[in-house]
Design an enzyme around this catalytic site. Structure first.
Site, mmCIF file in Angstrom:
data_model
loop_
_atom_site.group_PDB
_atom_site.id
_atom_site.type_symbol
_atom_site.label_atom_id
_atom_site.label_comp_id
_atom_site.label_asym_id
_atom_site.label_seq_id
_atom_site.Cartn_x
_atom_site.Cartn_y
_atom_site.Cartn_z
ATOM 1 N N CYS A 1 -1.311 -9.713 39.476
ATOM 2 C CA CYS A 1 -1.311 -9.973 40.922
ATOM 3 C C CYS A 1 0.106 -10.090 41.487
ATOM 4 C CB CYS A 1 -2.108 -11.239 41.222
ATOM 5 S SG CYS A 1 -1.272 -12.730 40.634
ATOM 6 N N ASP B 1 -2.813 -12.006 -6.153
ATOM 7 C CA ASP B 1 -1.575 -11.384 -5.700
ATOM 8 C C ASP B 1 -0.467 -12.424 -5.784
ATOM 9 O OD1 ASP B 1 -0.009 -9.408 -4.820
ATOM 10 O OD2 ASP B 1 -0.684 -9.454 -2.734
ATOM 11 N N GLU C 1 -12.442 -10.012 -13.209
ATOM 12 C CA GLU C 1 -11.617 -11.110 -12.666
ATOM 13 C C GLU C 1 -11.065 -10.697 -11.308
ATOM 14 O OE1 GLU C 1 -8.460 -11.326 -15.552
ATOM 15 O OE2 GLU C 1 -9.844 -11.691 -17.199
ATOM 16 N N ALA D 1 0.836 -1.203 0.000
ATOM 17 C CA ALA D 1 0.000 0.000 0.000
ATOM 18 C C ALA D 1 0.869 1.251 0.000
ATOM 19 C CB ALA D 1 -0.907 -0.002 1.220
ATOM 20 N N GLU D 2 1.984 1.187 0.729
ATOM 21 C CA GLU D 2 2.828 2.377 0.772
ATOM 22 C C GLU D 2 3.554 2.551 -0.562
ATOM 23 O OE1 GLU D 2 4.604 3.181 4.446
ATOM 24 O OE2 GLU D 2 6.080 4.553 3.603
ATOM 25 N N TYR D 3 3.938 1.425 -1.152
ATOM 26 C CA TYR D 3 4.568 1.497 -2.478
ATOM 27 C C TYR D 3 3.585 2.126 -3.473
ATOM 28 C CZ TYR D 3 6.666 0.191 -6.879
ATOM 29 O OH TYR D 3 7.193 0.249 -8.136
ATOM 30 N N LEU E 1 -0.953 -3.112 -14.675
ATOM 31 C CA LEU E 1 -2.285 -2.503 -14.722
ATOM 32 C C LEU E 1 -2.291 -1.180 -13.977
ATOM 33 C CD1 LEU E 1 -4.228 -5.740 -13.771
ATOM 34 C CD2 LEU E 1 -4.372 -4.582 -15.985
ATOM 35 N N CYS F 1 -5.737 -13.998 41.752
ATOM 36 C CA CYS F 1 -5.305 -13.044 40.717
ATOM 37 C C CYS F 1 -6.556 -12.328 40.200
ATOM 38 C CB CYS F 1 -4.608 -13.794 39.584
ATOM 39 S SG CYS F 1 -4.160 -12.749 38.202
ATOM 40 N N LYS G 1 -8.548 -1.667 -6.646
ATOM 41 C CA LYS G 1 -7.873 -2.291 -5.505
ATOM 42 C C LYS G 1 -8.751 -2.325 -4.249
ATOM 43 C CE LYS G 1 -3.446 -2.917 -5.913
ATOM 44 N NZ LYS G 1 -2.286 -2.592 -5.755
ATOM 45 N N CYS H 1 3.381 -12.227 37.671
ATOM 46 C CA CYS H 1 2.122 -11.916 36.995
ATOM 47 C C CYS H 1 1.932 -10.396 36.949
ATOM 48 C CB CYS H 1 0.961 -12.575 37.734
ATOM 49 S SG CYS H 1 -0.644 -12.019 37.131
ATOM 50 N N LYS I 1 -8.177 -10.078 -8.781
ATOM 51 C CA LYS I 1 -6.763 -9.765 -9.037
ATOM 52 C C LYS I 1 -5.911 -10.575 -8.074
ATOM 53 C CE LYS I 1 -3.533 -5.995 -9.750
ATOM 54 N NZ LYS I 1 -2.491 -6.392 -8.815
ATOM 55 N N TYR J 1 -4.953 -15.613 -17.224
ATOM 56 C CA TYR J 1 -5.932 -14.544 -17.430
ATOM 57 C C TYR J 1 -5.771 -13.824 -18.762
ATOM 58 C CZ TYR J 1 -2.016 -12.043 -15.282
ATOM 59 O OH TYR J 1 -0.772 -11.572 -14.944
ATOM 60 N N ARG K 1 7.799 -11.888 -15.594
ATOM 61 C CA ARG K 1 7.550 -10.656 -16.325
ATOM 62 C C ARG K 1 8.830 -9.817 -16.448
ATOM 63 N NH1 ARG K 1 2.599 -7.327 -14.601
ATOM 64 N NH2 ARG K 1 3.716 -6.905 -12.690
ATOM 65 N N CYS L 1 0.217 -17.554 35.043
ATOM 66 C CA CYS L 1 0.165 -17.119 36.436
ATOM 67 C C CYS L 1 -0.500 -18.265 37.204
ATOM 68 C CB CYS L 1 -0.681 -15.847 36.554
ATOM 69 S SG CYS L 1 -1.215 -15.509 38.232
ATOM 70 N N LYS M 1 -11.777 -5.772 -17.533
ATOM 71 C CA LYS M 1 -11.182 -5.702 -18.872
ATOM 72 C C LYS M 1 -12.289 -5.503 -19.900
ATOM 73 C CE LYS M 1 -7.391 -8.650 -17.539
ATOM 74 N NZ LYS M 1 -6.801 -9.981 -17.512
HETATM 75 C C1 9MJ Z 1 -4.170 -10.754 -11.887
HETATM 76 N N1 9MJ Z 1 -3.068 -10.350 -11.285
HETATM 77 O O1 9MJ Z 1 -4.948 -11.528 -11.363
HETATM 78 C C2 9MJ Z 1 -4.164 -9.256 -15.065
HETATM 79 N N2 9MJ Z 1 -4.427 -10.228 -13.202
HETATM 80 O O2 9MJ Z 1 -4.176 -8.328 -17.289
HETATM 81 C C3 9MJ Z 1 -5.539 -10.441 -13.948
HETATM 82 N N3 9MJ Z 1 -3.567 -9.494 -13.921
HETATM 83 C C4 9MJ Z 1 -3.552 -8.497 -16.138
HETATM 84 N N4 9MJ Z 1 -5.376 -9.820 -15.112
HETATM 85 C C5 9MJ Z 1 -3.352 -7.576 -18.057
HETATM 86 N N5 9MJ Z 1 -6.626 -11.142 -13.549
HETATM 87 C C6 9MJ Z 1 -2.232 -7.285 -17.373
HETATM 88 C C7 9MJ Z 1 -2.361 -7.875 -16.136
#
Ligand code: 9MJ
Length: 686
Positions: free
Chosen positions: A421, A126, A122, A36-38, A85, A442, A324, A418, A124, A234, A145, A436, A300
């Site tokens: 107590c 991780d 779809e 999340a920070e990234y 994406l 106690c 997200k 403890c 997503k 996908y 990738r 304890c 998509k």
């Molecule tokens: C994931 N990570 O589940 C794509 N992805 O489509 C799905 N990633 C994606 N699609 C195009 N369901 C680029 C990435």
């Protein structure tokens, strides 16, 4: 945390920071900050570059996808780049995305702007994006990738995954085909693997994604082969010589499925952007129940011609967007560690955290389990920590961000007495927990024991809540549950914020609770390991209190639901003079219940009548259906999901989120050996 960017120097620093995190995440599989920070840093960069286009440089992280490949593997050129994406974080941004698409299609090919766009939705996943190259239906290469254009050749590793077809099923495949998907690890696979690593004294992984990445990029493919990795596809990249190219993305997924790939079961085709939002809501609700991690959903444009018309920008297609979910990991500070005492004296360290939103919920405490866990994490007070709240389980500190530690952060020391107590503590044999041993004096243990005694499923004493009990204990008006019945109306009425009327109500509730059921009474006593269901079994078997109090461990083991551990706890409880005194006082106060004929010889009912079981994980000794049938023959019910009605969770190997849930709900947990032994004894009519 991100600062606002005013100068070019600040922008250079932001880009450097993103590059460093990119390298940690993609190359070293060791992220230093939560995703999340990234995302926030990257989002900040995109916003600055949008408002100041002159500041954009060719080497900006916004112009790259992922990271440079590791040199340990050969490099692979992707013929069609593997794009990432763009993200949106709310519904308004999604609707804007939909609007931009329509406007672009109108400008480009004159499409009527009022026509809705059909989308494929779809989850997503991780995981790690991979590309699989097939020639004449045979797998010839598999790659990560990498930076989107050049990836690493991990063919040997990918070939070890059962979900990667080495030869496509059916026929009529294209001469050449690149299939794209995500390699990921299930939550249960991750838990089991980490448990094994822990037992071997090896370093554990932070989360399933990081584990999948580490597993896939092993130089020794035998290690990959032993990791529970899955592939879900996908999309496609380069294609040559495909006779019947589908017209829609959804149909491509169907075709891939027919060639032997797994696609995600939750994939849906919907009629417009509004339905995309419904899909998002539905999946957000389902998220906790899935055995794999998703960090959002992907929408998509379904029509492939429209996809082509829309094209791509530098790092992402214009025809797709990731919506997200709130992040499940966040960074915060450990303010201090406190030690809590439970109802039976177990002392548990709890992290007090700088409040932070994780997965949409504010978290200010996290469990640390025991001192071993603190040692494993290398935790010190004041540390920056990564907190994770996945599924509906209790938030957890997953790791310390050592790089951010100040020199004088204090080490955490186990209490030598403890914290409530100040009585002696001891290590429970065979466990890492401290306890304890001063139970009867106690204050915290007394308060929790009385609270349990008065609770709805126990004696059900109306109005006897935690606050009142705490006052009664603190003012030394009670020191056991039995003392409740000696309280006078006057004593109660004199307490702060308690009038005559409330005091009367409490006295009446106490009076009303005296006529009870024996199983409720047994449960109310708070015997370790004796929940409602075991209490019922004991009453069913013995009918009366006295024989239960006098039963030997060996005899107790004949009771349905009672194994060696529970039998020991029961005999220990009744051997303690303090507990026997309390029971005698309660009986003198007039507590009573109907008695039954013991059922041990009669057994008119089936022994598991009314019991609800859930089975999770894979079983070694028999098929799941066989176990189910055996439980049902004895009167038990087998359900798929954990709920309030579940009496017992049966865990095989690789148990996942159900185990966490059952633990969180305090449901009895049996392993396979226990179930088999129980069933054998019941089936032989003992
Ligand atoms: C994931 N990570 O589940 C794509 N992805 O489509 C799905 N990633 C994606 N699609 C195009 N369901 C680029 C990435």
């Amino acid at each position: 945390m991100s600062k606002s960017i005013q100068t070019l120097a600040q922008l250079v620093e932001l880009k450097d920071q993103i590059r460093r995190h990119n390298h940690q995440y993609h190359v070293l599989d060791n992220p230093l900050i939560p995703d999340a920070e990234y995302d926030r840093l990257m989002q900040q960069l995109l916003v600055v570059e949008q408002s100041k286009p002159d500041w954009i440089t060719a080497d900006s992280p916004s112009k790259r996808v992922g990271a440079s490949p590791l040199l340990a593997f050969d490099q692979v050129q992707h013929q069609v780049p593997m794009l990432s994406l763009n993200n949106v974080f709310d519904s308004e941004a999604l609707l804007n995305f939909d609007r931009r698409i329509k406007e672009r299609l109108k400008k480009q090919v004159g499409t009527d702007i009022s026509l809705p766009i059909t989308y494929t939705c779809e989850p997503k996943l991780d995981g790690i994006a991979v590309s699989l190259q097939y020639e004449q239906g045979l797998l010839v290469r598999g790659a990560t990738r990498g930076d989107g254009n050049t990836g690493e050749d991990i063919t040997t590793n990918l070939r070890t995954l059962n979900t990667v077809p080495l030869k496509l099923l059916g026929n009529q495949w294209p001469e050449r085909l690149d299939v794209r998907g995500e390699v990921y690890m299930t939550q249960s696979g991750f838990n089991t693997l980490n448990q094994k690593l822990l037992e071997r004294g090896e370093k554990t992984y932070v989360n399933p994604r990081n584990t999948a990445a580490g597993s896939l990029r092993q130089l020794d493919c035998r290690i990959t082969a032993n990791r529970p990795l899955l592939l879900c596809v996908y999309g496609i990249g380069q294609v040559q010589g495909w006779q019947k190219i589908p017209k829609n993305h959804y149909d491509i997924l169907q075709q891939l499925q027919q060639w032997g790939f797994r696609t995600n079961q939750e994939t849906r085709r919907v009629a417009d952007a509004k339905a995309c939002l419904d899909y998002y809501d539905q999946l957000a609700r389902q998220r906790d129940q899935l055995d794999y991690e998703i960090d959002g959903v992907v929408f998509k444009v379904d029509n492939l011609q429209q996809q082509q018309q829309l094209g791509s920008v530098a790092r992402a297609p214009r025809w797709a967007i990731a919506h997200k979910f709130p992040a499940q990991e966040e960074l915060t500070q450990l303010l201090k560690v406190e030690f809590q005492v439970g109802r039976t004296g177990t002392i548990t360290p709890v992290a007090r955290l700088q409040p932070v939103k994780v997965g949409g919920v504010t978290v200010s405490n996290a469990t640390l389990h025991n001192m071993d866990e603190i040692k494993r994490l290398g935790l010190r007070e004041g540390d920056s920590v990564l907190v994770r709240r996945a599924g509906d389980v209790i938030p957890k500190v997953v790791r310390v961000i050592i790089e951010r530690r100040l020199h004088d952060n204090q080490a955490i020391i186990a209490p030598d007495c403890c914290p409530v107590c100040y009585g002696p503590v001891e290590q429970i044999t065979g466990e890492v927990a401290l306890r304890c041993i001063n139970g009867s004096s106690c204050a915290t243990q007394i308060k929790q024991a009385v609270h349990h005694f008065a609770s709805r499923k126990a004696m059900d004493i109306n109005g006897m809540g935690g606050k009142l009990i705490a006052t009664l204990v603190d003012q030394k008006l009670i020191s056991t549950a039995a003392d409740l019945y000696n309280l006078t109306q006057k004593q109660l009425a004199s307490l702060e914020r308690m009038g005559d009327k409330s005091a009367n109500n409490i006295i009446n509730a106490l009076q009303a609770s005296k006529q009870t059921q024996l199983d409720r009474f047994l449960f109310a006593l708070g015997i370790p390991e004796v929940g409602e269901s075991t209490a019922r079994s004991l009453v069913h078997y013995y009918g009366k209190l006295e024989p239960i109090m006098m039963a030997s461990e060996a005899a107790l083991k004949h009771v349905n639901d009672v194994g060696a551990v529970v039998a020991t706890k029961i005999t220990q409880f009744f051997a303690d003079p303090h507990n026997r005194d309390m029971i005698a006082s309660l009986q003198r106060a007039g507590l009573g219940w109907p008695e039954y004929e013991p059922q041990k010889q009669l057994q008119t009912d089936l022994p598991l009548q009314g019991k609800v079981y859930v089975i999770t994980g894979s079983l070694k000794s028999c098929k799941r259906d066989t176990l189910k049938a055996r439980l049902q023959t004895l009167g038990g019910k087998v359900s798929n999901n954990i709920s309030q009605r579940t009496d017992c969770l049966i865990v095989g190997q690789k148990a996942g989120s159900k185990l966490n849930k059952a633990q969180a709900m305090d449901i009895t947990i049996w392993n396979e050996e226990t179930v088999v032994a129980q069933l054998q004894s019941l089936e032989s009519g003992q």
